[in-house]
Design an enzyme around this catalytic site. Structure first.
Site, mmCIF file in Angstrom:
data_model
loop_
_atom_site.group_PDB
_atom_site.id
_atom_site.type_symbol
_atom_site.label_atom_id
_atom_site.label_comp_id
_atom_site.label_asym_id
_atom_site.label_seq_id
_atom_site.Cartn_x
_atom_site.Cartn_y
_atom_site.Cartn_z
ATOM 1 N N ASP A 111 -50.172 -24.462 21.353
ATOM 2 C CA ASP A 111 -49.485 -23.455 21.833
ATOM 3 C C ASP A 111 -49.301 -24.355 23.269
ATOM 4 O OD1 ASP A 111 -46.787 -22.824 22.620
ATOM 5 O OD2 ASP A 111 -47.735 -21.040 23.435
ATOM 6 N N CYS A 129 -33.310 -8.882 12.590
ATOM 7 C CA CYS A 129 -33.156 -9.877 14.163
ATOM 8 C C CYS A 129 -32.661 -10.331 14.131
ATOM 9 C CB CYS A 129 -33.789 -11.041 14.021
ATOM 10 S SG CYS A 129 -33.569 -12.528 13.124
ATOM 11 N N CYS A 133 -33.485 -15.136 26.456
ATOM 12 C CA CYS A 133 -35.368 -14.412 25.456
ATOM 13 C C CYS A 133 -36.086 -13.626 25.901
ATOM 14 C CB CYS A 133 -35.778 -15.694 24.387
ATOM 15 S SG CYS A 133 -37.781 -14.168 24.427
ATOM 16 N N CYS A 147 -38.658 -7.707 11.286
ATOM 17 C CA CYS A 147 -38.169 -8.082 10.333
ATOM 18 C C CYS A 147 -38.742 -7.349 8.999
ATOM 19 C CB CYS A 147 -39.173 -9.251 10.550
ATOM 20 S SG CYS A 147 -38.763 -10.852 9.371
ATOM 21 N N CYS A 198 -34.504 -15.077 3.701
ATOM 22 C CA CYS A 198 -34.033 -14.962 4.512
ATOM 23 C C CYS A 198 -33.305 -13.483 4.358
ATOM 24 C CB CYS A 198 -33.740 -15.454 6.338
ATOM 25 S SG CYS A 198 -35.156 -15.520 7.239
ATOM 26 N N CYS A 209 -29.921 -11.416 5.508
ATOM 27 C CA CYS A 209 -30.516 -10.345 5.982
ATOM 28 C C CYS A 209 -30.325 -10.817 7.426
ATOM 29 C CB CYS A 209 -32.325 -10.510 5.850
ATOM 30 S SG CYS A 209 -33.017 -9.206 7.343
ATOM 31 N N CYS A 267 -37.526 -9.069 17.602
ATOM 32 C CA CYS A 267 -37.024 -9.390 16.858
ATOM 33 C C CYS A 267 -38.121 -10.102 15.467
ATOM 34 C CB CYS A 267 -36.703 -10.943 16.663
ATOM 35 S SG CYS A 267 -38.306 -12.344 17.086
#
Length: 309
Positions: free
Chosen positions: A130, A191, A211, A246, A185, A188, A242
């Site tokens: 990251d 989120c 965000c 989930c 997913c 659904c 989110c």
């Protein structure tokens, strides 16, 4: 040794180092992902995160990061905490409860590469977590570790999404895992419906510039836009909304990694404790925490914003 032997050893070492999942893909240019990233950037969804625009060619071609790259090893490390901070205090994203994951995982990647060189021979490689131009979620899917959900997170059927993704690019030929096929997913949209700032779009695109994590961590300006008032749901650093909603995260289990054990202050601080925190104490308490990324001034700004909501 054969590439089968090398692959088996590498996966064994990753488990010993505390990684929970390991997948390996052939190092190739990510042409389709490049087109998606370019479209995302052109729509300005990176906000003021200009670093997202830099080194575009490096993001899509692993051989530009490691000359002669043959394999991309993707690793997942669980960070889900066994305990949560008090609900009446300003909230911190769970990934920042313990020591800074950059420091923790970078040292493990260095150790893994050291093991490879000591046992397999001369191996050129670079580890990333990251902090470099690597499309880690794309590599995770290509190496069979999961799919990218509507909230933009990598989802794993056995572990949910509360894990860090690390990447090790090497010039070593290995056996490759089959790419992950499918999207679980389904219909659904929890989120999408739960996102406080409507940053998650219907087309599986996350508008980073809307965000809460962007506003509380990445945004370096003195003020958070007035239009966001009343939408932060008491999130002071990052946001887990989110992920918390989930259904796949019902499989989350507490991490056994000692370095990710919550810092006592994060668990115990009240709103008043955060507000009375001095810069000296901030540096002392969070010197090994990802929270220092927001800096003291940024944290103060976030607290003032929550007070005004």
């Amino acid at each position: 040794m054969t590439k089968t032997d090398n692959t088996r050893l590498i996966k064994q070492w990753t488990q010993e180092l505390g990684f929970h999942h390991c997948g390996i893909a052939r190092a190739v240019p990510l042409d389709e992902d490049a087109r998606r990233l370019e479209a995302w950037l052109q729509q300005g969804m990176q906000g003021t995160m200009q670093y997202m625009e830099n080194h575009f060619d490096l993001r899509i071609d692993p051989s530009r990061l490691v000359p002669g790259a043959r394999s991309v090893i993707t690793l997942l490390m669980n960070y889900y905490p066994a305990v949560r901070q008090r609900e009446d205090a300003p909230q911190v994203s769970k990934y920042a409860y313990g020591n800074d994951y950059h420091e923790v995982i970078r040292s493990k990647l260095k150790e893994l590469l050291g093991k490879m060189r000591a046992t397999i021979g001369e191996v050129d490689g670079r580890g990333f977590v990251d902090s470099a131009p690597v499309l880690e979620r794309s590599w995770a899917v290509r190496s069979g570790l999961g799919w990218v959900g509507r909230n933009g997170n990598l989802l794993n059927k056995q572990a949910g999404s509360f894990f860090f993704i690390a990447t090790l690019i090497v010039d070593l030929e290995l056996e490759y895992d089959a790419p992950f096929a499918g999207d679980y997913c389904g219909t659904c949209r929890r989120c999408i419906d739960a996102c406080p700032t409507e940053a998650i779009r219907e087309d599986k695109v996350v508008d980073g510039s809307k965000c809460i994590s962007y506003f509380t961590i990445e945004l370096k300006e003195q003020l958070i836009p007035e239009a966001m008032k009343g939408k932060f749901a008491n999130w002071m650093f990052g946001c887990d909304t989110c992920q918390d909603v989930c259904p796949w995260n019902r499989f989350s289990r507490a991490s056994a990694e000692i370095s990710f054990s919550p810092i006592p202050a994060i668990l115990n601080f009240s709103t008043a404790d955060w507000e009375e925190l001095t810069e000296e104490r901030f540096r002392e308490i969070f010197r090994h925490s990802a929270i220092k990324r927001a800096r003291y001034a940024g944290l103060r700004r976030n607290l003032r914003f929550l007070e005004e909501e």
